[in-house]
Design a protein around this motif. Sequence first.
Motif, mmCIF file in Angstrom:
data_model
loop_
_atom_site.group_PDB
_atom_site.id
_atom_site.type_symbol
_atom_site.label_atom_id
_atom_site.label_comp_id
_atom_site.label_asym_id
_atom_site.label_seq_id
_atom_site.Cartn_x
_atom_site.Cartn_y
_atom_site.Cartn_z
ATOM 1 N N ILE A 200 31.746 61.509 48.318
ATOM 2 C CA ILE A 200 33.104 61.468 48.854
ATOM 3 C C ILE A 200 32.978 61.795 50.331
ATOM 4 C CG2 ILE A 200 35.373 62.551 48.792
ATOM 5 C CD1 ILE A 200 34.794 63.234 45.842
ATOM 6 N N PRO A 201 33.463 60.939 51.222
ATOM 7 C CA PRO A 201 33.221 61.157 52.650
ATOM 8 C C PRO A 201 34.012 62.315 53.224
ATOM 9 C CG PRO A 201 34.680 59.282 52.316
ATOM 10 C CD PRO A 201 34.213 59.704 50.952
ATOM 11 N N LYS A 202 33.539 62.821 54.336
ATOM 12 C CA LYS A 202 34.271 63.827 55.093
ATOM 13 C C LYS A 202 35.574 63.210 55.579
ATOM 14 C CE LYS A 202 33.841 66.716 59.238
ATOM 15 N NZ LYS A 202 32.963 67.093 60.369
ATOM 16 N N ILE B 203 30.844 66.014 53.557
ATOM 17 C CA ILE B 203 30.538 65.010 52.537
ATOM 18 C C ILE B 203 30.243 65.723 51.221
ATOM 19 C CG2 ILE B 203 28.900 63.223 51.825
ATOM 20 C CD1 ILE B 203 28.459 62.634 54.812
ATOM 21 N N LYS C 295 36.714 59.685 39.359
ATOM 22 C CA LYS C 295 37.920 59.761 40.179
ATOM 23 C C LYS C 295 38.178 61.219 40.512
ATOM 24 C CE LYS C 295 40.843 59.454 36.024
ATOM 25 N NZ LYS C 295 41.926 58.702 35.372
ATOM 26 N N GLU C 296 38.969 61.437 41.570
ATOM 27 C CA GLU C 296 39.225 62.778 42.059
ATOM 28 C C GLU C 296 40.647 63.210 41.696
ATOM 29 O OE1 GLU C 296 37.861 59.998 43.976
ATOM 30 O OE2 GLU C 296 37.890 60.921 45.971
ATOM 31 N N ASN D 294 38.274 62.747 53.666
ATOM 32 C CA ASN D 294 39.074 62.160 52.586
ATOM 33 C C ASN D 294 40.320 63.006 52.348
ATOM 34 O OD1 ASN D 294 38.069 59.716 51.511
ATOM 35 N ND2 ASN D 294 38.235 60.534 49.443
ATOM 36 N N GLU D 295 41.466 62.343 52.184
ATOM 37 C CA GLU D 295 42.742 63.060 52.108
ATOM 38 C C GLU D 295 43.366 62.945 50.723
ATOM 39 O OE1 GLU D 295 46.913 62.049 54.085
ATOM 40 O OE2 GLU D 295 45.511 62.855 55.583
ATOM 41 N N TYR D 296 43.866 64.065 50.238
ATOM 42 C CA TYR D 296 44.571 64.113 48.956
ATOM 43 C C TYR D 296 45.904 64.821 49.186
ATOM 44 C CZ TYR D 296 39.744 63.371 47.621
ATOM 45 O OH TYR D 296 38.466 62.882 47.535
ATOM 46 N N VAL E 230 42.126 67.944 52.796
ATOM 47 C CA VAL E 230 41.184 67.051 53.465
ATOM 48 C C VAL E 230 39.781 67.622 53.327
ATOM 49 C CG1 VAL E 230 40.546 65.931 55.637
ATOM 50 C CG2 VAL E 230 42.960 66.355 55.124
ATOM 51 N N THR E 231 38.824 66.796 52.901
ATOM 52 C CA THR E 231 37.444 67.275 52.720
ATOM 53 C C THR E 231 36.828 67.613 54.077
ATOM 54 O OG1 THR E 231 36.708 64.961 52.706
ATOM 55 C CG2 THR E 231 37.037 66.006 50.576
#
Length: 404
Positions: A292-294, A310, A322-323, A296-298, A306-307
């Motif tokens: 999962i890339p740096k 990585i 899935k997240e 990534n927004e949820y 946000v992550t």
Amino acid sequence: MNNILKRHYGSSAKKITFMFLITTLFFNIFLNAKTFATELDVAPEITSEAAILIEEGSGRVLYEKNQDQIMYPASLTKVATAIYAIENGNLDDIVTVSENARNVDGTRVYLEAGEQVPLKKLIQGLLINSGNDAGVAIAEHLHGTVEAFAPHLNDYLKEIGLENTNFVNPHGLFDPNHTTTARDLALLTQYAMKNDTFREIFGTEELKWDGETWDTTLITHHKLLREQPYEGVTGGKNGYVQQSQQTLITTAKRGDLSVIAVVLKGPTQKVIYNDTRALLDYAFANFHMVSIPKGNEYKTKERIYVTKDIFAFPIAQNEEFKEKITSDGLLKIVNQNEEELLVYPTSGLDITEIQTEKEVKAAAVEEKDPLVTLNGFTLVSAITILGIILFLKLRMNRIRARRF
């Protein structure tokens, strides 16, 4: 006419035969492919009483057997002593060997009482040649006695996440209260492998040893590193006492997949090495890394997550993921069957509170006109209203004065 029919049906029969052969061939290939895939997906048969296989970076468990069963670790204990000494001692310290260390039972690097040895060299002798005397010398140097050393070691192990481990000595010689689990040993190794000094020593195949009374070359006791090399093995430690039987930790890497295998209470060396090979074969045949890339927004109703970095983890060949963000703000990774694969803590996420619509409008007004006061009136508006009131009051006073 008969000849024409004969030619027609003869040609059709050949076509039908040809198609049948082609269909049969593809069907067999398909069956073989399915059988091969099924065989790869089958977990290995492990003879040892307890075992675990994890991916080193994420800690995802790829295989387990009795992972939380209380076991005797034997010399696998030395992984804990080594990383504790590396992180809590000065590697350049000169350690004076005691008579107590000199006389300890079991495997040794033949230290002599009064001999002075750098701490790092003792850690090397501890891991590479499984020196029990080196373990006692380390414990006494750090905390005076083996008995005083043990509580400090146990507190340290709890701090790094081991929940079911209690060690009473630095080397693993049998004591009924000296216990751990396969899971704890895997977590311990995962933690230790983040340290460059530990990683270097753990993977050392041989080392020139110049002691006061013993000059030799130390050779790792882990067979997959030297005697029976397995592609990708990066380090390991073996152990044995009668009550624990054979024990083994192994680290290995192929491509971007790094794994840790722990097997406990194998009846023979052959068994623990066969079990370890089976676990490594299973890992490298069935799993690959995804990430999962740096950035990534949820988003939930209340927050945006946000992550920060990585997040890399392994999945099986036919597995999807899935997240999900939990109500506690944890990032949970699940597969297509909703089975939990991993959970990442909030420490790996940047969190922003989402404002309500009313808060957003208020913030917009404040940004536009910094002179915001209670009830949303600006200072300018208040002065204007006050001026109008004064003007009207003066006007009324003049009118009254004219009447009289």
